[in-house]
Design an enzyme around this catalytic site. Structure first.
Site, PDB file in Angstrom:
ATOM      1  N   ASP A 151      29.904  41.833 -11.248  1.00 34.56           N
ATOM      2  CA  ASP A 151      28.508  41.882 -11.670  1.00 34.56           C
ATOM      3  C   ASP A 151      27.636  41.032 -10.751  1.00 34.56           C
ATOM      4  O   ASP A 151      28.125  40.123 -10.086  1.00 34.56           O
ATOM      5  CB  ASP A 151      28.364  41.350 -13.103  1.00 34.56           C
ATOM      6  CG  ASP A 151      29.143  42.196 -14.102  1.00 34.56           C
ATOM      7  OD1 ASP A 151      29.347  43.387 -13.824  1.00 34.56           O
ATOM      8  OD2 ASP A 151      29.536  41.645 -15.141  1.00 34.56           O
TER       9      ASP A 151
HETATM   10  N1  URA Z   1      34.285  41.467 -15.960  1.00 35.03           N
HETATM   11  C1  URA Z   1      32.960  41.307 -16.149  1.00 35.03           C
HETATM   12  O1  URA Z   1      32.464  41.292 -17.266  1.00 35.03           O
HETATM   13  N2  URA Z   1      32.188  41.143 -15.045  1.00 35.03           N
HETATM   14  C2  URA Z   1      32.681  41.106 -13.792  1.00 35.03           C
HETATM   15  O2  URA Z   1      31.927  40.925 -12.848  1.00 35.03           O
HETATM   16  C3  URA Z   1      34.066  41.270 -13.620  1.00 35.03           C
HETATM   17  C4  URA Z   1      34.850  41.457 -14.723  1.00 35.03           C
END
Ligand code: URA
Length: 232
Positions: free
Chosen positions: A104
């Protein structure tokens, strides 16, 4: 054997014409000597060459690790934030590297990128169960029953089958280390929310057998020469 023009083209230095131009204009050196003829033939395997003083090694396929900072998106056409691709030099961007899974915008840590389609598939396919380790900061204290729940499996909103963490250990009152073998959308955040807590910070510290090197600062990248170093 391939020509120097083909060498540069294969490594992402532009169109064939641009690559021929770089060579003809004296930008390219091999063994310290300017190569002016785009048709000059070389054996590419592990060949080192310089373009404008930067040394590159020929690689049939590219595989790199990036320490992803906050504020970058993993999509190729990002909407709100700049793409992680901007953190790579132009030749790597032109080679069409793709992130191996996504982090993310607000997640930091180890991100792999490659232009090797078979490797990408191997590392992201749920069948292969490549473990990913996440360092999670939580809004509320981590309770033992939350950790038991994460290990036993939680049901997320897009799949009736429970998804379980492969590992879960408390690393502080407000932090835990979670190991996942799947790669579902927002998986850590959704799993932690499903057990009644909330993620306020997320960092990926390992992908398969590879851990983020402590000397790789946020925004920096590095070649990985051996793909087997990921699967161990
Ligand atoms: N899980 C998440 O919620 N975000 C990420 O960036 C990676 C794994």
């Amino acid at each position: 054997m391939i020509t120097v023009e083909q060498l540069l083209f294969s490594q992402g230095f532009g169109t064939r014409r641009e690559c021929a131009g770089l060579v003809a204009q004296g930008h390219v050196r091999i063994d310290g000597t300017v190569v002016g003829d785009p048709g000059h033939r070389v054996r590419p395997d592990r060949l080192e060459f310089d373009v404008d003083g930067v040394t590159w090694t020929y690689r049939a396929k590219a595989l790199v690790m990036l320490h992803k900072p906050v504020g970058y998106e993993c999509s190729q056409k990002p909407s709100a934030w700049p793409s992680v691709m901007l953190l790579l030099p132009p030749p790597l961007r032109r080679r069409g590297l793709q992130p191996v899974g996504r982090l993310d915008q607000d997640t930091t840590g180890l991100l792999l990128l490659t232009d090797d389609g078979a490797l990408l598939h191997r590392l992201t396919s749920p069948k292969h169960h490549v473990p990913k380790v996440y360092e999670v900061q939580t809004a509320r204290p981590v309770e033992p029953r939350q950790m038991q729940h994460l290990l036993a499996g939680v049901v997320l909103d897009d799949d009736p089958r429970p998804v379980a963490a492969a590992g879960c250990e408390a690393t502080g009152e407000l932090s835990l280390r979670l190991t996942l073998v799947q790669g579902k959308y927002h998986q850590v955040k959704r799993m932690v929310a499903a057990v009644g807590n909330h993620v306020i910070g997320l960092h990926r510290s390992a992908f398969g057998a590879l851990t983020l090197p402590p000397d790789l600062a946020p925004g920096q990248w590095r070649w990985i020469d051996d793909p087997d170093s990921i699967t161990g």
